[in-house]
Design a protein around this motif. Structure first.
Motif, short mmCIF file in Angstrom:
data_model
loop_
_atom_site.label_atom_id
_atom_site.label_comp_id
_atom_site.label_asym_id
_atom_site.label_seq_id
_atom_site.Cartn_x
_atom_site.Cartn_y
_atom_site.Cartn_z
N ALA A 173 0.89 -1.24 -0.09
CA ALA A 173 -0.13 -0.10 0.03
C ALA A 173 0.94 1.37 -0.15
N TYR A 191 3.94 1.38 -0.97
CA TYR A 191 4.84 1.33 -2.15
C TYR A 191 3.97 1.88 -3.32
N ILE A 192 2.71 1.37 -3.48
CA ILE A 192 1.80 1.68 -4.66
C ILE A 192 1.31 3.37 -4.62
N SER A 193 0.90 3.80 -3.46
CA SER A 193 0.11 5.07 -3.25
C SER A 193 1.41 6.19 -2.77
N SER A 194 1.38 7.01 -3.79
CA SER A 194 2.45 8.10 -3.31
C SER A 194 1.89 9.10 -2.25
N LYS A 195 0.56 9.11 -2.04
CA LYS A 195 0.03 9.88 -0.84
C LYS A 195 0.37 9.08 0.55
N LEU A 196 0.60 8.12 0.50
CA LEU A 196 1.08 7.24 1.85
C LEU A 196 2.49 7.35 2.09
N ARG A 197 3.16 7.88 1.29
CA ARG A 197 4.79 8.02 1.64
C ARG A 197 5.06 9.03 2.42
N ASN A 204 4.48 6.80 7.78
CA ASN A 204 4.21 5.64 7.13
C ASN A 204 5.42 4.80 6.85
#
Length: 100
Positions: A44, A46-52, A56
Motif C-alpha cells: 500500500a 509502495y503503490i500510493s504516493s500519498k502514503l509516503r 508511514n
C-alpha cells in the motif's frame, strides 16, 4: 546424536493427535495472516504516493521487521510448540536423516 537418541526423539513427537493438528492449523493460519498483512502494508505504501510520509515509512520498517519474523521465526517456533521437538535438531547432519 546416536541411533537410540534419534529413535527416541522421533518417537517422542506425537504427529497424529487431533489436538496437534488443530493447533498446527491455527498457528499456520496466524503465520499466513502475519505474512499477508505485512505484505499488504508494504504494498500500500509502495503503490500510493500519498502514503509516503515519514510516519508511514516508519510503519513500513516495522512491517518489514514483522514480515521477517513471520518468515524466519514463526514456522520454527510453531513446530517447536506443537511437537515439542525442535526443528533445528533435524537440520543437523546426524543419523536421523534416513529415518525421516
Amino acid at each position: 546424536m546416536n541411533e537410540s537418541e534419534c529413535a527416541a526423539l522421533l518417537e517422542s513427537a506425537d504427529w497424529h493427535s487431533p489436538r496437534l493438528i488443530v493447533v498446527f492449523v491455527i498457528l499456520g493460519v496466524v503465520n499466513v495472516m502475519v505474512i499477508l498483512g505485512n505484505l499488504l502494508v508494504i504494498a500500500a505504501v509502495y503503490i500510493s504516493s500519498k502514503l509516503r510520509t515519514v510516519t508511514n515509512l516508519f510503519i513500513v520498517s516495522l512491517a518489514v521487521a514483522d514480515l521477517l519474523v513471520g518468515v524466519a521465526v514463526l514456522p520454527f517456533s510453531s513446530t517447536l510448540e506443537v511437537s515439542k521437538v525442535s526443528p533445528i535438531t533435524f537440520l543437523k547432519p546426524t543419523n536421523c536423516e534416513n529415518k525421516l
